[in-house]
Structures are given as C-alpha cells and as structure tokens.
Write an enzyme that holds these catalytic residues in place. Structure first.
Site, short mmCIF file in Angstrom:
data_model
loop_
_atom_site.label_atom_id
_atom_site.label_comp_id
_atom_site.label_asym_id
_atom_site.label_seq_id
_atom_site.Cartn_x
_atom_site.Cartn_y
_atom_site.Cartn_z
N GLY A 44 -11.22 -3.23 -6.88
CA GLY A 44 -10.27 -2.17 -6.64
C GLY A 44 -10.26 -1.81 -5.17
O GLY A 44 -10.67 -2.60 -4.32
N CYS A 45 -9.81 -0.62 -4.84
CA CYS A 45 -9.70 -0.17 -3.45
C CYS A 45 -11.04 -0.35 -2.74
O CYS A 45 -12.07 0.15 -3.19
CB CYS A 45 -9.28 1.29 -3.41
SG CYS A 45 -9.34 2.00 -1.77
N PHE A 46 -11.01 -1.05 -1.62
CA PHE A 46 -12.28 -1.34 -0.94
C PHE A 46 -12.89 -0.13 -0.26
O PHE A 46 -14.06 -0.16 0.11
CB PHE A 46 -12.16 -2.51 0.05
CG PHE A 46 -10.95 -2.53 0.96
CD1 PHE A 46 -10.32 -1.39 1.41
CD2 PHE A 46 -10.43 -3.76 1.36
CE1 PHE A 46 -9.23 -1.43 2.25
CE2 PHE A 46 -9.32 -3.82 2.20
CZ PHE A 46 -8.72 -2.65 2.65
#
Length: 219
Positions: free
Chosen positions: A53-55
């Site tokens: 997902g979002c890093f």
C-alpha cells in the site's frame, strides 16, 4: 486517487480530507504466529523489499524496527522509464509502491520483518487496495532478494493460510522486479509531515499498532 489528492492539497498548504475516508485506521495489529522457518543470519547487512500500500506508512513502521538501518520508499515491479510518482499513479506501469529495507540480520531476522509486514504494514487479504487507496500500485507483494527469502516468504504464507490467521484468503504475491527509489519528497514523509491528514488518519494508527504489538522490536 485519495492519496494523490491529499498530497496535492498538502503541497499547496491546504488541509482537507477526501469525502468518505475521514475515519482513522484501527490501532491494532493482527495476532499471527512467528514464522516456523527463517533465513540464516549473516554478519553482512541484508535487504528486503515489501509492497503493502502507500509507502509513507509502510516505511514509517519499518523505520522504527530495531535492526533496520535504512528504509527507502520507491517503486518495484516495473521499468526505470516509468518509475515516477505521476506515471505510477496512472495504474498502468506495473509498479507497486514499495519500500527497500536495509537491516542487520544479527538483530532482526527476515522472518521477523515478514511478521511485522503481515500483521501491521499491509492487509494481505485485500486485492489491489489498502485503506483508502485502490489500484494495482497499492497491491500487497513481496519482492524476495534471493532464493532463501523466497523460500521463507512462501513457507510463511502457507503457514498463515494453514493456521487460518486471517478471515479471508491471503492474496499477497511473491514477485520479481527491480526497485527504483521514489522522489525525495516521499522519503521519510511521515516524519516530515506529521500533521498531514493522510498521515494522521492512516499512518499514525499503524505506527501506534506496531509499538503496542511489538514493544520489544521498537526503537
């Protein structure tokens, strides 16, 4: 995408939430067993690459793990030519938002990193979606750096599946592909932007869950 919108607002000085996604992520980890297999430790530093997902949030979690000496946010699974945020955000490049973790295997094992990954950093049962972000660039994927990591990761997925550790099937894939660092403004985004609405809603609860579930691993 939700995150792209929030990033644009933050960079212009505005603070806003996307409609329908203002509730925070739960401050809890999924209780899962430790891996039955692990990579043999060595004296030399090692690298792990995870997409979940979002890093921003994934990197924030692993930056706080003892034995981790560096975390870089970036893109894995596509080509160098399209490894930019604007292009990856089109969901057509084949990349996943990922983190490259450098760690001391004498302090923290690859298996332990996998346990943190599955219980905190990603929802391994969510296909091409994590939290408010949807699309293949937000997929849950592991990019083993050698055969030993691939074997341990595959065995752990099988172990968690057999233990019915999650209420739905694990969709996390083992993939191959190069890692490309993201733009400078994405690095340590959590620490640089503690009041960013996305960080407050989705990533601070994730970090809190890590510290609660794994106090012995927290720096």
């Amino acid at each position: 995408m939700i995150k792209t919108t929030l990033l644009s607002l933050a960079l212009t000085g505005a603070i806003a939430f996307a409609a329908g996604h203002t509730s925070a992520a739960p401050e809890r980890a999924v209780a899962i067993p430790a891996p039955a297999r692990d990579v043999t430790p060595t004296a030399a530093p090692r690298v792990a690459v995870f997409a979940g997902g979002c890093f921003w949030g994934v990197s924030a979690v692993f930056e706080r793990v003892k034995g981790v000496t560096g975390v870089t946010s970036g893109y894995a699974g596509g080509t160098a030519a399209t490894a930019t945020y604007d292009q990856v955000s089109t969901e057509t490049t084949g990349h996943a938002e990922a983190v490259r973790i450098t760690y001391d295997p004498r302090v923290v094992s690859y298996g332990t990193l996998l346990r943190v990954y599955f219980s905190i950093a990603t929802d391994p049962t969510s296909l091409n979606r994590q939290g408010p972000d949807a699309g293949p660039s937000y997929r849950s994927a592991i990019f083993p750096q050698n055969d030993a990591q691939r074997g341990v990761a595959a065995a752990y997925i099988a172990q968690l599946t057999a233990a019915k550790a999650f209420p739905r099937p694990i969709v996390t894939k083992l993939e191959t592909g190069r890692f490309f660092p993201a733009e400078d403004y994405h690095q340590r985004f959590y620490d640089k932007n503690p009041n960013h609405p996305y960080i407050v809603s989705w990533d601070k609860p994730k970090v809190a869950a890590f510290k609660t579930a794994f106090p012995q691993l927290a720096k």
